[in-house]
Structure formats: C-alpha cells, structure tokens
Design an enzyme around this catalytic site. Structure first.
Site, PDB file in Angstrom:
ATOM      1  N   CYS A  21      81.272  38.433  55.026  1.00 20.98           N
ATOM      2  CA  CYS A  21      81.803  39.732  55.385  1.00 20.98           C
ATOM      3  C   CYS A  21      83.322  39.768  55.338  1.00 20.98           C
ATOM      4  O   CYS A  21      83.983  38.758  55.132  1.00 20.98           O
ATOM      5  CB  CYS A  21      81.336  40.139  56.784  1.00 20.98           C
ATOM      6  SG  CYS A  21      81.758  38.946  58.049  1.00 20.98           S
ATOM      7  N   GLY A  47      81.572  41.790  51.137  1.00 14.66           N
ATOM      8  CA  GLY A  47      80.315  42.226  51.733  1.00 14.66           C
ATOM      9  C   GLY A  47      79.912  43.570  51.199  1.00 14.66           C
ATOM     10  O   GLY A  47      80.644  44.548  51.351  1.00 14.66           O
ATOM     11  N   ASN A 126      83.831  37.682  61.100  1.00 15.82           N
ATOM     12  CA  ASN A 126      83.643  37.039  59.803  1.00 15.82           C
ATOM     13  C   ASN A 126      83.458  35.556  60.046  1.00 15.82           C
ATOM     14  O   ASN A 126      84.303  34.909  60.662  1.00 15.82           O
ATOM     15  CB  ASN A 126      84.868  37.280  58.913  1.00 15.82           C
ATOM     16  CG  ASN A 126      84.799  36.514  57.603  1.00 15.82           C
ATOM     17  OD1 ASN A 126      83.713  36.167  57.141  1.00 15.82           O
ATOM     18  ND2 ASN A 126      85.937  36.261  56.995  1.00 15.82           N
ATOM     19  N   GLY A 127      82.357  35.017  59.574  1.00 12.28           N
ATOM     20  CA  GLY A 127      82.076  33.601  59.759  1.00 12.28           C
ATOM     21  C   GLY A 127      80.644  33.390  60.193  1.00 12.28           C
ATOM     22  O   GLY A 127      79.784  34.254  59.996  1.00 12.28           O
ATOM     23  N   TYR A 267      86.836  31.272  44.618  1.00 10.75           N
ATOM     24  CA  TYR A 267      85.981  32.413  44.283  1.00 10.75           C
ATOM     25  C   TYR A 267      86.056  33.590  45.243  1.00 10.75           C
ATOM     26  O   TYR A 267      86.166  34.737  44.823  1.00 10.75           O
ATOM     27  CB  TYR A 267      84.522  31.931  44.190  1.00 10.75           C
ATOM     28  CG  TYR A 267      83.510  33.024  43.943  1.00 10.75           C
ATOM     29  CD1 TYR A 267      83.472  33.708  42.727  1.00 10.75           C
ATOM     30  CD2 TYR A 267      82.578  33.373  44.913  1.00 10.75           C
ATOM     31  CE1 TYR A 267      82.545  34.715  42.489  1.00 10.75           C
ATOM     32  CE2 TYR A 267      81.640  34.372  44.675  1.00 10.75           C
ATOM     33  CZ  TYR A 267      81.629  35.043  43.469  1.00 10.75           C
ATOM     34  OH  TYR A 267      80.712  36.034  43.239  1.00 10.75           O
TER      35      TYR A 267
END
Length: 491
Positions: A21, A47, A126-127, A267
């Site tokens: 996300c 996301g 996020n994570g 990436y």
C-alpha cells in the site's frame, strides 16, 4: 467470497511482487481531501485494489469514504469530495497482503478509525506486522471486537487499551508492541502523525505545502501537489505536526541499524521518486550498468520488459554499447477492460498487456531486461512471444538477484515453494524458461549499484534483502508459528 464485479488489479499478471500500500496525509491546507486524493493518485502503483480518505472539520467531525478500485474512478467527482471537508486528512491505497488476500472486502480498506475517550483518531499503515496473529489473539481474549481481517486494525485496538495521556502517546505505546514493518500516517482532530518502524523498512517522507505539511510514502506524491520535499522520516522516528507547534520529532524506539527494503530501489518506488537523496531512476540505470559488467553477452539489441525493466535496460545498453530498442510495447489502457474475461481471453495471458515489435526483433539476438523473476511464468511467455516474432536468440538479464524467499514485511510474495529460485538453480531456471542464457545481478552487485561500493557486508547489511538472502531482520513470528522454516532450518 470474492466480489466478481471487480477482479484483482493484475488479473493477467500475477508473476510480479506487489507492494502492499501507499499512505498520504496533509494538514494546514484548504480542502485537505483534494490534496490527499492527488497524493494517492501519485501512489497508485503501490496499491490498486482500493483506497480510502478520512478528514476532519469542526462542524461535521470526522468524515470518511472507502471504495474499491482506482483513485481516479472514486475520488475525483465534486459530489464525493464535498463530503470530505476539512484542513486535515489522511488516505491509503491498498494491495492486499495480510487480510483478505486478493479479495475486495471493503471492511479491510483503510484508513481505520477509532473513537477514544480522548477523541477520534484515524490511521493508515504501510507494511506488515509479523506478530499480528499473536496480538489479535491477545486482544480478542481481552474483549476487543475486530471489524476487519487486516493486521493494521491491531494498532487501533492497542491504542484503545493504552493508558497514554494523549493520542500520540497511545500510538507510540501501541507501536512499541508491534513487530515487523510499519510506516504509519495518522490523524486526530488537530494533529497529523507519522511514524516508521525502528529498522525503517518501509518509506515515509515529509513535505511542506504552503503553510501546511504533508506526509507521503514517496516524494512523487509531494511533487503532484506542489509540495517541497523536506526530508525522510528517520527509522524509528515519530513526528507530530500541528498548527501550534509545527513539526515535533521524537524517537520512541530503541535505536537500531537501518534495514530499508532494497526492493524499493529495484521495483516498488516510482522512478521519479527520491530515496536516500538519490533518484530511483538513476539507481535503476546503475543496476543495469552493473548487470552489464557482471553478465555480458553478444547480442544485437537490448529490450526492456515494460515498464519496470526500462531504466535497467537503458543502463545495460549504455554500459555494453549494444543498442537499446523498444522490442516490446505495453498496452497502457488494459486496466479493468475485461471485467468478466472468458477462458479464451485468459489464455491469451500477457498478450493482452504486452505486444512484440516484430519489425525490431526479427532476426536479432535479443537481450531482455526485467526487474525480477518470481514464478517465471511471465518470463516464459514473453520468451515465446519474442521467438514467434522471429528473434534469433533470447537472453534474459534480471536486475535483481534470484527471489528465493518470501517477504513478510508488506510485500505480496508467493509461498516459498512457488518461487522459481527456491526450487531451481540458475541453469535449471534457464532451461525451464527456455532461453539461450539467463543471468541475475549478484547481491553484491545490487549493493554496489545502490551506493555501497564494497558490496554487501554480510555482518552488517544496510538493507533488508531477505527475499534474496533469506536473512530476515525481524523474525516472522506468525509464520514461524505456522511452520515456516528459516534459512538455517531449510538448508
């Protein structure tokens, strides 16, 4: 139950690693929701399943809207945005890892909101918390009632049970109990909060926009709103931003050496973002140069696998002197065109997304540069397309080391047995994909490309590279409980 009206964002491309996300927050700006929506649009690559926004204004209190699909389809109409008034807001875009994986459960869409005795608060995370299952069991046993299957909801419940005197105190107390990776953006009625885990695995940056402030997963989200990049939030740092005091900084966790996710360089992050003071694009070009030094081959053209392989392919071409060519063209408008794809359309696979430029590759020895190989299925199909178009030879060069281990820190990774590099060596992978040669950049080479001139120090690696090395900086407690074997046990 999967909502078949809205399939996953990558229905024909499950052979990539996907970030979980992106998060964004703004304070001290008029119509904060508009800033948040723009920021989330810039973070859409992190996301694509769903997104949500929470705002606060004194007249209406906290307002929220959570929806499935792209930001551009949900948070652009005046009707929607007028229902999110206020000068403070946070938002989240989601690709599921924990929670209803691959499903479109609206209950798992963030930000999550809680009403405490001290007032309301919303969080976006996020994570991935590696001890979420244990935390959830303990919280449920003590009476907590969960509304989602997301690990992030644990943070709200931990805050509710904290005895901290302020909401920032409670968030700090809650995050002390969390293990794994987290970059959190949160808000109260008057404050915007941001925090990174002690290892700084996931990114979070601070920006200045007019008289206000913004927090975002990447600098590209600051660019879109015209904010000035101020700095990265440090590993283990919490910032509390208010109109009265500006930005206050705290370090509530025990100091540890940073282990930022190295795959952000390869990436995940957008190429126009800045990480560690360095352009992501320039780093990826450097990866391509290093790859050309480590794995040269006689060929006629260097072609990227769009779009993620493009900067590395340019670097490979510049270093090797072999001409760069757009041998594969990506269909930019695929999106969700095929809402209910037939079996025949599904069997077309990557052809719906990529098409070979036949005039360029016919009769040529082609080097294909891609960012990674996960299952290998897409690489195999692309090779077939290139050969069908008349290429004489096909050589794969991969801008990351072999992905042999799953990630437990917020990246959607197949179980280890489904990772090609976990079950085959390089030569076996080459034979299975069916190319003339296959080479990956070494882990040392990747470290050199991101600025570590002496390569990877095995005693003190600067990045989290567990997906390549099997060296997990935080023990994945939940997965170990389920029987996952670490590198020492799997050997």
């Amino acid at each position: 139950m999967t909502d078949r009206r809205l399939p996953p964002a990558h229905p024909f491309d499950d052979d990539k690693l996907h970030e979980e996300c992106g998060v964004f927050g703004a304070i001290g700006v008029s119509n904060a929701a508009n800033f948040v929506a723009l920021g989330l649009h810039a973070l859409q690559h992190r996301g694509q399943e769903a997104g949500g926004i929470v705002t606060y204004c004194p007249d209406l209190g906290f307002q929220s809207d959570r929806r499935m699909g792209y930001v551009r389809d949900n948070f652009t109409s005046r009707e929607v945005m007028e229902k999110l008034p206020g000068t403070i807001g946070i938002g989240h875009v989601r690709y599921s890892t924990a929670g209803a994986k691959g499903q479109t459960a609206i209950r798992d869409v963030q930000p999550f909101f809680g009403e405490f005795s001290l007032g309301g608060a919303a969080i976006a995370h996020n994570g991935n918390l590696t001890n979420a299952a244990a935390l959830r069991r303990e919280l449920v046993e003590r009476g907590s009632i969960f509304q989602s299957s997301s690990d992030s909801e644990c943070i709200i419940h931990l805050m509710a049970r904290s005895m901290g005197r302020t909401i920032p105190d409670r968030m700090e107390d809650a995050l002390r109990k969390c293990e794994g990776a987290f970059s959190v953006v949160a808000m109260t009625r008057t404050k915007l909060l941001g925090c990174r885990d002690p290892l700084g695995m996931r990114p979070l940056v601070l920006g200045k926009v007019g008289d206000g402030w913004a927090l975002a997963s990447e600098t590209c989200a600051l660019d879109i709103i015209g904010a000035d990049f101020v700095r990265e939030i440090e590993p283990g740092e919490m910032v509390v931003i208010s109109a009265e005091k500006g930005v206050e900084s705290f370090f509530p966790f025990r100091a540890r050496a940073s282990r930022f996710c190295i795959f952000e360089h390869v990436y995940f992050s957008r190429p126009d973002s800045i990480i560690g003071g360095r352009s992501v694009y320039e780093t990826r070009e450097a990866i391509g140069r290093e790859l050309a030094k480590e794995a040269p081959v006689d060929a006629d053209i260097v072609c990227p696998v769009p779009d993620s392989g493009t900067p590395a392919a340019i670097g490979y071409s510049l270093q090797s002197g072999i001409p760069y060519a757009m041998g594969i063209i990506r269909n930019q408008y695929m999106g969700r065109t095929f809402i209910e794809p037939s079996e025949q359309i599904r069997n077309m696979g990557v052809r719906l997304k990529l098409n070979v430029n036949r005039a360029l590759v016919r009769g040529k020895r082609v080097i294909l540069v891609d960012d990674s190989v996960v299952r290998g299925t897409t690489s195999r199909k692309i090779k077939e397309m290139i050969l069908e178009a008349g290429a004489k030879e096909v050589h794969f060069r991969i801008a990351s080391p072999p992905t042999a281990w799953p990630c437990f820190y917020g990246v959607d990774t197949p179980e280890r047995g489904k990772l090609l590099a976990a079950t085959m060596n390089e030569e076996e992978m080459r034979e299975w994909i069916g190319v003339d040669s296959l080479k990956f950049i070494s882990l040392d080479g990747l470290y050199r490309a991101v600025g570590e001139l002496n390569g990877r120090d095995p005693m003190r690696p600067r990045y989290c590279d567990a997906c390549f090395s099997g060296d997990y900086p935080v023990a994945p407690a939940d997965m170990l409980e389920q029987g996952f074997k670490m590198k020492s046990e799997a050997a």
